[in-house]
Design a protein around this motif. Structure first.
Motif, PDB file in Angstrom:
ATOM      1  N   ASP A   1       0.954  -1.219  -0.037  1.00 19.91           N
ATOM      2  CA  ASP A   1       0.389   0.039   0.100  1.00 19.91           C
ATOM      3  C   ASP A   1       0.833   1.313  -0.318  1.00 19.91           C
ATOM      4  OD1 ASP A   1      -2.156  -1.454  -0.060  1.00 19.91           O
ATOM      5  OD2 ASP A   1      -2.813  -1.498   2.125  1.00 19.91           O
ATOM      6  N   LEU A   2       1.881   1.691   0.734  1.00 21.51           N
ATOM      7  CA  LEU A   2       3.280   2.473   0.792  1.00 21.51           C
ATOM      8  C   LEU A   2       3.747   2.674  -0.971  1.00 21.51           C
ATOM      9  CD1 LEU A   2       4.448   4.778   2.045  1.00 21.51           C
ATOM     10  CD2 LEU A   2       6.128   3.018   3.337  1.00 21.51           C
ATOM     11  N   LYS A   3       3.973   1.185  -1.272  1.00 23.20           N
ATOM     12  CA  LYS A   3       4.362   1.299  -2.514  1.00 23.20           C
ATOM     13  C   LYS A   3       3.241   2.580  -3.438  1.00 23.20           C
ATOM     14  CE  LYS A   3       6.385  -1.586  -5.565  1.00 23.20           C
ATOM     15  NZ  LYS A   3       7.235  -2.706  -6.256  1.00 23.20           N
ATOM     16  N   ALA A   4       2.687   2.099  -3.451  1.00 22.19           N
ATOM     17  CA  ALA A   4       1.666   1.954  -4.530  1.00 22.19           C
ATOM     18  C   ALA A   4       1.384   3.665  -4.606  1.00 22.19           C
ATOM     19  CB  ALA A   4       0.266   1.169  -4.930  1.00 22.19           C
ATOM     20  N   CYS A   5       1.003   3.974  -3.096  1.00 18.66           N
ATOM     21  CA  CYS A   5       0.793   5.377  -2.740  1.00 18.66           C
ATOM     22  C   CYS A   5       1.783   6.460  -2.985  1.00 18.66           C
ATOM     23  CB  CYS A   5       0.278   5.926  -1.079  1.00 18.66           C
ATOM     24  SG  CYS A   5      -0.040   7.105  -0.709  1.00 18.66           S
ATOM     25  N   LEU A   6       3.294   6.072  -2.666  1.00 17.37           N
ATOM     26  CA  LEU A   6       4.047   6.921  -2.911  1.00 17.37           C
ATOM     27  C   LEU A   6       4.170   6.618  -4.837  1.00 17.37           C
ATOM     28  CD1 LEU A   6       6.181   6.117  -0.260  1.00 17.37           C
ATOM     29  CD2 LEU A   6       5.268   8.359  -0.677  1.00 17.37           C
ATOM     30  N   LEU A   7       4.184   5.908  -5.542  1.00 23.75           N
ATOM     31  CA  LEU A   7       4.512   5.759  -6.796  1.00 23.75           C
ATOM     32  C   LEU A   7       3.283   6.209  -6.946  1.00 23.75           C
ATOM     33  CD1 LEU A   7       5.364   2.131  -7.564  1.00 23.75           C
ATOM     34  CD2 LEU A   7       6.381   4.240  -7.530  1.00 23.75           C
ATOM     35  N   ALA A   8       2.437   6.824  -7.334  1.00 30.09           N
ATOM     36  CA  ALA A   8       1.438   7.323  -7.394  1.00 30.09           C
ATOM     37  C   ALA A   8       1.521   9.052  -7.421  1.00 30.09           C
ATOM     38  CB  ALA A   8      -0.508   7.165  -7.147  1.00 30.09           C
ATOM     39  N   THR A   9       2.838   9.549  -6.447  1.00 23.38           N
ATOM     40  CA  THR A   9       2.253  11.653  -6.614  1.00 23.38           C
ATOM     41  C   THR A   9       3.131  11.477  -7.355  1.00 23.38           C
ATOM     42  OG1 THR A   9       4.321  10.455  -5.187  1.00 23.38           O
ATOM     43  CG2 THR A   9       3.308  10.323  -3.881  1.00 23.38           C
TER      44      THR A   9
END
Length: 82
Positions: free
Chosen positions: A22-30
């Motif tokens: 979830d953290l990875k997906a959140c950061l890659l979407a920024t």
């Protein structure tokens, strides 16, 4: 009845794998990562305004989950996080 924690679709069986994804997906979407071409770590450490508060909350939750692995009391209480 299952006595183990199911992991998300990645099949990653490491502790805290759900929070990590979830953290990875959140950061890659920024915008910081996509437009400014910075690494996710650089975006988190620079306090870039394009990184939402949700990503910072996931980072804290991930840290707490990893820290709970070192705490012997957590053997009885269970891991924090997902």
């Amino acid at each position: 009845m299952k006595y183990y924690e199911e992991v998300q679709e990645t099949g990653d069986k490491r502790p805290c794998a759900g929070i990590r994804e979830d953290l990875k997906a959140c950061l890659l979407a920024t915008d910081c990562v996509r437009l400014h071409r910075k690494t996710p770590k650089e975006c988190l450490l620079s306090n870039d305004p394009s990184v939402p508060q949700e990503c910072h909350a996931l980072r804290t939750t991930f840290f707490e989950c990893k820290r709970s692995l070192l705490d012997n009391r957590q053997r009885f209480r269970g891991r924090k996080g997902y």
